[in-house]
Design an enzyme around this catalytic site. Structure first.
Site, short mmCIF file in Angstrom:
data_model
loop_
_atom_site.label_atom_id
_atom_site.label_comp_id
_atom_site.label_asym_id
_atom_site.label_seq_id
_atom_site.Cartn_x
_atom_site.Cartn_y
_atom_site.Cartn_z
N ARG A 37 0.89 -1.22 -0.09
CA ARG A 37 0.09 -0.02 -0.02
C ARG A 37 1.11 1.09 -0.06
O ARG A 37 1.84 1.45 0.94
CB ARG A 37 -0.93 0.07 1.25
CG ARG A 37 -0.33 0.09 2.53
CD ARG A 37 -1.33 0.06 3.66
NE ARG A 37 -0.87 -0.33 5.07
CZ ARG A 37 -0.22 0.23 5.65
NH1 ARG A 37 0.39 1.66 5.46
NH2 ARG A 37 0.18 0.02 6.87
N HIS A 90 -1.76 3.25 6.38
CA HIS A 90 -2.92 2.35 6.98
C HIS A 90 -4.26 2.69 6.64
O HIS A 90 -5.12 2.19 5.98
CB HIS A 90 -2.75 1.59 8.22
CG HIS A 90 -3.74 0.59 8.68
ND1 HIS A 90 -3.74 -0.43 8.14
CD2 HIS A 90 -4.70 0.77 9.65
CE1 HIS A 90 -4.70 -1.40 8.66
NE2 HIS A 90 -5.37 -0.39 9.35
N TYR A 146 7.46 4.19 10.06
CA TYR A 146 7.93 2.76 9.93
C TYR A 146 8.22 2.09 8.74
O TYR A 146 8.80 0.94 8.45
CB TYR A 146 6.44 1.85 10.77
CG TYR A 146 5.21 1.98 10.14
CD1 TYR A 146 5.09 1.27 8.64
CD2 TYR A 146 4.46 2.90 10.45
CE1 TYR A 146 3.77 1.49 8.26
CE2 TYR A 146 3.28 3.17 9.88
CZ TYR A 146 2.82 2.20 8.77
OH TYR A 146 1.58 2.50 8.33
#
Length: 369
Positions: A268, A272, A282
């Site tokens: 992706r 999120h 991250y």
């Protein structure tokens, strides 16, 4: 006393378990065919239709992000990067097959028959977003991680008991495969040879948790072994391979052989969700750049252009048509009356208990002023 030699080689056992899960791929990053056996028998018109759906999905992602930031859309989970995983898989199923989506699977749901206006209303948390057309074989997107898997197992068993040749298909992410619902569902469906195809869209992270920190399994596809069902890993950025594997899995399940678990290796590009996640905390630029080279739209565009089936002008027409479709749908959604507190209370029970009736009357009196 002499030490007895260990008669069991656990390392060898583990090596055996991790073997035989190759990544199935038809197109490489440059849109060149690397495995002719995985190129599906799709007509030129069908190839163009699939590419159109993928471009549509990328535009929907971009416009939904903008609408969310404008305060005109509610919950939204970005989908850019997962177009092949989502739309090429959905393309392999029939309209009479039953889709049980997760919250990131709205594009498949719309292509399966949900009007775009209802999808926008669902994002806003409006009850009208769950009023599905009678002929739409689907349930609303599940917010609880992995819960759609359990539902899918039940629906699939229902189809099996009716001797139906249709199947259920459902999706979760790599994080969903770490949930108890995941194993319970594939185990139940496997035990009853139910008509289901389960997808794990492995986009590398469960929100911010890297896939390698979720499980010691070398692949997520191999989790199918514990349920006694076939598991397969496919390049989730390759629309031809995703379609081919999905079509074969559907045939297997529809013919009464039981479920299949498919792991799509995808990515992706966005966060999120747009509810506060920051992927830069991250993920690094090198990782993003590596996956950008594998972009499913770029790969498929090169393949179709080489075949003389796609052009920049065609893509621009799809983009503009999609923008207009979204504009009309959001305008229609804006016209739907906003929900009232009394509406929420009325929707709680089919037969209202006395205390709810009293609350409804209280709020209706306030709302009428």
């Amino acid at each position: 006393m002499a030490e007895k030699k260990l008669s069991i080689d656990f390392e060898a056992l583990l090596k055996d378990v991790n073997a035989d899960f190759p990544v199935y791929q038809a197109l490489d990053e440059d849109g060149k065919v690397v495995n002719k056996n995985l190129v599906p028998d799709l007509s030129d018109e069908e190839l163009v239709e699939l590419m159109t759906s993928m471009v549509w999905s990328r535009v929907l992602d971009q416009r939904s992000t903008a609408l969310n930031r404008q305060g005109r859309l509610g919950f939204f989970a970005p989908t850019a990067g997962q177009e092949a995983s989502q739309l090429a898989s959905q393309f392999a199923f029939d309209k009479e097959d039953v889709l049980l989506p997760g919250y990131r699977d709205v594009p498949q749901l719309i292509k399966h028959g949900l009007p775009l206006k209802e999808a926008f209303l669902w994002s806003r948390g409006h009850v009208a977003g769950n009023n599905y057309p009678e002929d739409l074989k689907a349930l609303p997107p599940q917010i609880i991680i992995g819960a759609q898997y359990v539902q899918a197992a039940g629906v699939a068993l229902g189809l099996k008991k009716r001797n139906s040749k249709n199947v259920v298909f459902t999706y979760t992410g790599d994080g969903g495969s770490s949930q108890g619902d995941f194993y319970e569902a594939i185990n139940f469906a496997g035990a009853y040879h139910a008509n289901a195809v389960f997808y794990i869209q492995n986009n590398g992270f469960a929100i911010s948790t890297p896939r390698e920190k979720q499980t010691a399994a070398k692949t997520l596809a191999q989790k199918a072994v514990a349920a006694g069902i076939p598991g397969i890993q496919v390049d989730g950025m390759d629309p031809l391979a995703v379609y081919y594997v999905s079509k074969k899995a559907r045939e297997w399940a529809a013919n009464g052989n039981g479920p299949v678990l498919i792991e799509t290796l995808t990515y992706r590009y966005g966060p999120h969700t747009l509810s506060g996640d920051d992927p830069t905390r991250y993920r690094n630029k090198d990782m993003d750049d590596e996956w950008t080279k594998k972009d499913p739209l770029v790969r498929f565009r090169k393949y179709l252009t080489e075949k003389g089936l796609w052009s920049e002008e065609q893509e621009e027409k799809v983009i503009e048509a999609t923008k207009e479709e979204i504009k009309q749908a959001i305008t229609e959604a804006d016209r739907v009356p906003k929900q009232k507190v009394s509406d929420f209370l009325k929707n709680m029970y089919e037969v209202q208990p006395q205390n709810i009736k009293e609350q409804v009357e209280f709020y209706e009196a306030k709302e009428s002023k």
